[in-house]
Design a protein around this motif. Sequence first.
Motif, mmCIF file in Angstrom:
data_model
loop_
_atom_site.group_PDB
_atom_site.id
_atom_site.type_symbol
_atom_site.label_atom_id
_atom_site.label_comp_id
_atom_site.label_asym_id
_atom_site.label_seq_id
_atom_site.Cartn_x
_atom_site.Cartn_y
_atom_site.Cartn_z
ATOM 1 N N LEU A 240 -0.159 -15.483 33.801
ATOM 2 C CA LEU A 240 0.711 -15.786 32.734
ATOM 3 C C LEU A 240 0.050 -16.698 31.810
ATOM 4 C CD1 LEU A 240 3.650 -15.386 34.728
ATOM 5 C CD2 LEU A 240 2.177 -13.836 33.768
ATOM 6 N N ASP B 198 5.909 -11.606 24.386
ATOM 7 C CA ASP B 198 6.034 -10.775 25.577
ATOM 8 C C ASP B 198 7.282 -11.064 26.395
ATOM 9 O OD1 ASP B 198 5.460 -13.173 26.868
ATOM 10 O OD2 ASP B 198 3.364 -12.674 27.225
ATOM 11 N N GLN C 219 8.385 -11.900 30.352
ATOM 12 C CA GLN C 219 7.835 -12.390 31.604
ATOM 13 C C GLN C 219 8.894 -12.274 32.703
ATOM 14 O OE1 GLN C 219 6.044 -16.259 31.223
ATOM 15 N NE2 GLN C 219 5.014 -15.717 29.323
ATOM 16 N N ASN D 278 9.688 -12.887 36.709
ATOM 17 C CA ASN D 278 9.210 -13.692 37.826
ATOM 18 C C ASN D 278 10.155 -13.642 39.013
ATOM 19 O OD1 ASN D 278 6.816 -15.117 36.538
ATOM 20 N ND2 ASN D 278 8.437 -15.650 35.096
ATOM 21 N N SER E 81 5.018 -11.617 39.758
ATOM 22 C CA SER E 81 5.222 -11.814 38.325
ATOM 23 C C SER E 81 4.663 -10.627 37.559
ATOM 24 C CB SER E 81 4.562 -13.113 37.839
ATOM 25 O OG SER E 81 3.164 -13.029 37.963
ATOM 26 N N SER F 284 4.035 -9.446 33.294
ATOM 27 C CA SER F 284 4.123 -9.735 31.870
ATOM 28 C C SER F 284 3.979 -8.422 31.099
ATOM 29 C CB SER F 284 3.013 -10.706 31.456
ATOM 30 O OG SER F 284 2.972 -10.844 30.046
#
Length: 337
Positions: free
Chosen positions: A15, A150, A152, A154, A159, A161
């Motif tokens: 990230l 973007d 994200q 989690n 994770s 992206s």
Amino acid sequence: MKKQMIVAVSMVALLLAAASPFANMETPVYAAGQGEAVKAEMKTLAQLDKNVVEAARQAMQKQASGIPIELDRISGENADCWVISAKDSRGEVLVTKKEGKVVFVKVTLKFNEVAANLQNTVTSTLKGMDAKRAYVIDSVERINWEKENDWQFNGKDVSVSIDAQTGKVNTASLRYTAQQMNAKVVETAHKTLKSLSNGNTQVLLPDVTLVKDTQRHWDQVWSFMDSSRTYSIIIGAKTGKVVSATIFNEFSNDNYVSDEDIPKVFAKPFYTKEKAIVAVNPMMKKVFNLDLSGYTVSSKYNEYTFTKKGKPTVIASINKKGVFYDFTVTPENGLIN
């Protein structure tokens, strides 16, 4: 290697490759040593221009997938900007004090609140990396500013992206323990660590990350790091071969050069083509089992590229003393796995 890339490798969860716009923000402070805390002066939303507040709300609403956004309070500031937070922990927006311009937006959502195509992309990406694992996405952040645009996603040990414009995956990661790993891959990491450290460091961190990274052409790779966080080792998940290695202490303290200063510091090539091969070849032989004899060399600032028809391409970077500290081997098809 740029500092952002080093940070990305070390955290391996993908990230963000750039510094946070909130780095120098201050939240309201309280006077110490008094019977009752006294809050430092902080503007309220009502004291800001209504058009500015509405522009901030609309900027968040635009990214919120239809979820209603209501602003709550000014939660931080620095000399140039206000941080305005939304109700129900829905995120923050950064607004310049002088122009009232929105320069950063973060909206927090639940997984079932985002579009179905995004959910499908996340699910299919993770299943493609490890079909046996169960995945739970705990939070989703929609981030938009000059350095990042973007989604994200989690969750525990996971994770993803996704580029907001293209809808394609930027990065994805799954975290494992060494005990969950293929023993041969772990053994390769240990041997590589011993080679990199000349036998001085032999302890790897217990966590290992499986990473997909579009920008680096990482299809699927295992990311290892030693307990002192001095060495990073990247091993192809399909090939089981070492594809990248970084010696961080050769690019820190007095050896560190910022991205902005790299063109100036390395304006003149440090090595001739022949001397570059002589300098990097011992490490390539020892760690990657690759001989660069007969390779063609090109350079741009601190980065040297070694190519030979029918052979993998090698990209290696030097610090300002000319020590090679970062190495990546890319197959002819360009896909690292």
